[in-house]
Design a protein around this motif. Structure first.
Motif, PDB file in Angstrom:
ATOM      1  N   ASN A 127     -57.326  -3.068  10.377  1.00 56.39           N
ATOM      2  CA  ASN A 127     -58.552  -2.670  11.059  1.00 56.39           C
ATOM      3  C   ASN A 127     -58.241  -2.158  12.464  1.00 56.39           C
ATOM      4  OD1 ASN A 127     -59.200  -4.888  13.184  1.00 56.39           O
ATOM      5  ND2 ASN A 127     -58.739  -6.080  11.337  1.00 56.39           N
ATOM      6  N   VAL A 128     -59.155  -1.353  12.986  1.00 61.57           N
ATOM      7  CA  VAL A 128     -58.932  -0.650  14.256  1.00 61.57           C
ATOM      8  C   VAL A 128     -58.683  -1.616  15.404  1.00 61.57           C
ATOM      9  CG1 VAL A 128     -60.014   0.858  15.974  1.00 61.57           C
ATOM     10  CG2 VAL A 128     -60.267   1.363  13.539  1.00 61.57           C
ATOM     11  N   ALA A 129     -59.447  -2.704  15.461  1.00 63.00           N
ATOM     12  CA  ALA A 129     -59.308  -3.660  16.560  1.00 63.00           C
ATOM     13  C   ALA A 129     -57.899  -4.261  16.594  1.00 63.00           C
ATOM     14  CB  ALA A 129     -60.356  -4.762  16.437  1.00 63.00           C
ATOM     15  N   MET A 130     -57.371  -4.646  15.441  1.00 62.81           N
ATOM     16  CA  MET A 130     -56.035  -5.236  15.407  1.00 62.81           C
ATOM     17  C   MET A 130     -54.956  -4.189  15.706  1.00 62.81           C
ATOM     18  SD  MET A 130     -55.942  -8.427  15.225  1.00 62.81           S
ATOM     19  CE  MET A 130     -54.144  -8.369  15.220  1.00 62.81           C
ATOM     20  N   VAL A 131     -55.181  -2.942  15.302  1.00 59.39           N
ATOM     21  CA  VAL A 131     -54.224  -1.884  15.639  1.00 59.39           C
ATOM     22  C   VAL A 131     -54.105  -1.743  17.151  1.00 59.39           C
ATOM     23  CG1 VAL A 131     -53.846   0.612  15.617  1.00 59.39           C
ATOM     24  CG2 VAL A 131     -54.406  -0.565  13.507  1.00 59.39           C
ATOM     25  N   THR A 132     -55.241  -1.764  17.861  1.00 60.57           N
ATOM     26  CA  THR A 132     -55.195  -1.620  19.315  1.00 60.57           C
ATOM     27  C   THR A 132     -54.465  -2.782  19.971  1.00 60.57           C
ATOM     28  OG1 THR A 132     -57.378  -2.681  19.545  1.00 60.57           O
ATOM     29  CG2 THR A 132     -57.331  -0.289  19.377  1.00 60.57           C
ATOM     30  N   PRO A 191     -64.379  -0.822  23.858  1.00 60.97           N
ATOM     31  CA  PRO A 191     -65.425  -0.257  22.983  1.00 60.97           C
ATOM     32  C   PRO A 191     -64.870   0.285  21.671  1.00 60.97           C
ATOM     33  CG  PRO A 191     -65.007   1.205  24.850  1.00 60.97           C
ATOM     34  CD  PRO A 191     -64.301  -0.089  25.130  1.00 60.97           C
ATOM     35  N   LEU A 192     -63.616   0.773  21.679  1.00 58.88           N
ATOM     36  CA  LEU A 192     -62.998   1.260  20.446  1.00 58.88           C
ATOM     37  C   LEU A 192     -62.867   0.130  19.429  1.00 58.88           C
ATOM     38  CD1 LEU A 192     -61.431   3.297  18.709  1.00 58.88           C
ATOM     39  CD2 LEU A 192     -59.372   2.707  20.016  1.00 58.88           C
ATOM     40  N   SER A 193     -62.428  -1.032  19.887  1.00 59.16           N
ATOM     41  CA  SER A 193     -62.265  -2.174  18.987  1.00 59.16           C
ATOM     42  C   SER A 193     -63.607  -2.648  18.439  1.00 59.16           C
ATOM     43  CB  SER A 193     -61.572  -3.325  19.734  1.00 59.16           C
ATOM     44  OG  SER A 193     -60.286  -2.938  20.169  1.00 59.16           O
ATOM     45  N   GLY A 248     -64.810  -0.164  15.912  1.00 64.16           N
ATOM     46  CA  GLY A 248     -64.042  -0.272  14.680  1.00 64.16           C
ATOM     47  C   GLY A 248     -64.509  -1.426  13.808  1.00 64.16           C
ATOM     48  N   ILE A 249     -64.841  -2.565  14.442  1.00 60.69           N
ATOM     49  CA  ILE A 249     -65.311  -3.730  13.696  1.00 60.69           C
ATOM     50  C   ILE A 249     -66.685  -3.475  13.086  1.00 60.69           C
ATOM     51  CG2 ILE A 249     -66.066  -6.134  13.927  1.00 60.69           C
ATOM     52  CD1 ILE A 249     -63.854  -6.513  16.002  1.00 60.69           C
ATOM     53  N   LEU A 250     -67.582  -2.883  13.881  1.00 57.90           N
ATOM     54  CA  LEU A 250     -68.956  -2.673  13.424  1.00 57.90           C
ATOM     55  C   LEU A 250     -69.064  -1.558  12.384  1.00 57.90           C
ATOM     56  CD1 LEU A 250     -70.888  -2.982  16.820  1.00 57.90           C
ATOM     57  CD2 LEU A 250     -70.609  -4.715  15.033  1.00 57.90           C
ATOM     58  N   LEU A 251     -68.380  -0.424  12.644  1.00 55.76           N
ATOM     59  CA  LEU A 251     -68.514   0.732  11.752  1.00 55.76           C
ATOM     60  C   LEU A 251     -67.915   0.479  10.376  1.00 55.76           C
ATOM     61  CD1 LEU A 251     -67.747   3.691  14.202  1.00 55.76           C
ATOM     62  CD2 LEU A 251     -69.959   3.072  13.218  1.00 55.76           C
TER      63      LEU A 251
END
Length: 342
Positions: free
Chosen positions: A129-134, A300-302, A305-308
């Motif tokens: 997921n995007v949050a963990m990638v960041t 905000p990116l994380s 990523g979680i919400l979308l």
């Protein structure tokens, strides 16, 4: 893609470190402060939108569409970047260095790392997921700092090392508490961290060497976008064959969907936009603001990523992600203080 290159994109571990020291802050003249502030705000928003958008759109293509040809996606994005920069150069809107064999031979080693960085980023983003990638990308800063210490004898102060330690802790706790943990994705992200750090460490030295073989004695952002993405095309085609993406491309129904091509093309424009908006933002503000905004932009990116993508999470995992993002901001501030004291 990026160079900041366009695909990538952002990537951050900071591929832009090679350029930050050379950036000069513009100062307002004779009552034009309002205009400059508007330019700074506009460039900052454009940079945040393009960098966040690139990662989210790539995630959408790879996961929501379940597109299993990440190398082909990278190749298409880089092809768009080459086409746009080439057209802008023909129109005289930007200046680029001619691609001579001498320049290609100097740049090819770092380009191989660049392509590997983009490809592994695509592979990891499909599974994580995007949050963990960041958060995991913060590990790149640790590898880069160690590389600077051993290769260039550069010493960092205690605050920098404290921030790096917090990044390691957040990456470990984030992985342990990740409800959607995927070993394949984490393996690709680990490789990506090493490649991104290698790109950052070698870029400045290669840039200095490359300038010696150009006609103008310089190598601007547009030239690097064109050089990196042009050289990536034959290597990308080779990797598509090696990873056997050709059979998948011939059978997937996705390539018959106009909406899919629209999203892919949009991702290519976003990749190129990162290069242009980052340069614009750097020129309007400076290295300090750019570094802080880049770190704050991950928050905000994380969340997006979680919400979308409706990522399953827990309180512990959310806390680990927030901890890692704040560690990134702490690291940016520590680097700024270190730079101001040196």
């Amino acid at each position: 893609m990026k160079m900041k290159p366009s695909s990538s994109n952002e990537e951050n571990h900071d591929v832009e470190n090679a350029k930050l020291d050379k950036v000069k802050v513009r100062t307002p003249r004779n009552g034009r402060v309002v205009k400059l502030h508007n330019q700074a705000l506009l460039s900052g928003l454009a940079y945040c939108f393009s960098s966040c958008g690139m990662i989210l759109v790539n995630k959408f293509v790879l996961s929501s569409y379940d597109f299993n040809a990440g190398i082909s996606l990278m190749l298409y994005q880089n092809l768009i970047s080459v086409g746009i920069v080439y057209v802008l150069s023909l129109l005289g809107l930007v200046s680029t260095e001619p691609l001579t064999w001498r320049l290609i031979k100097v740049w090819l080693p770092v380009n191989v790392i660049f392509v590997g960085m983009l490809v592994t980023s695509m592979f990891s983003l499909k599974y994580i997921n995007v949050a963990m990638v960041t958060v995991l990308k913060n590990v790149t800063n640790v590898i880069t700092a160690l590389g600077e210490m051993y290769l260039f004898k550069k010493h960092h102060d205690g605050k920098v090392w404290a921030a790096l330690f917090l990044m390691i802790i957040s990456a470990i706790t984030g992985g342990i508490t990740d409800l959607s943990f995927n070993a394949v994705g984490y393996a690709w992200q680990t490789v990506n961290c090493f490649l991104t750090a290698s790109y950052s460490l070698t870029l400045r030295r290669v840039m200095d060497t490359a300038k010696l073989v150009t006609k103008s004695g310089n190598l601007n952002e547009f030239s690097m976008v064109l050089l990196n993405n042009t050289l990536s095309l034959p290597l990308g085609i080779f990797m598509i064959i090696v990873f056997n993406e050709v059979d998948y491309l011939l059978t997937t129904p996705l390539l018959r969907l106009p909406s899919f091509w629209l999203v892919m093309t949009f991702s290519g424009f976003l990749g190129l936009a990162i290069s242009f908006t980052s340069m614009w933002f750097l020129h309007q503000t400076g290295a300090t603001t750019y570094s802080l905004v880049g770190s704050l932009n991950k928050i905000p990116l994380s969340i997006a990523g979680i919400l979308l993508f409706k990522v399953p999470t827990s309180l512990e995992n959310s806390a680990s992600i927030l901890f890692g993002l704040l560690a990134g901001v702490f690291f940016a501030r520590a680097k700024i203080l270190e730079r101001s004291q040196s």
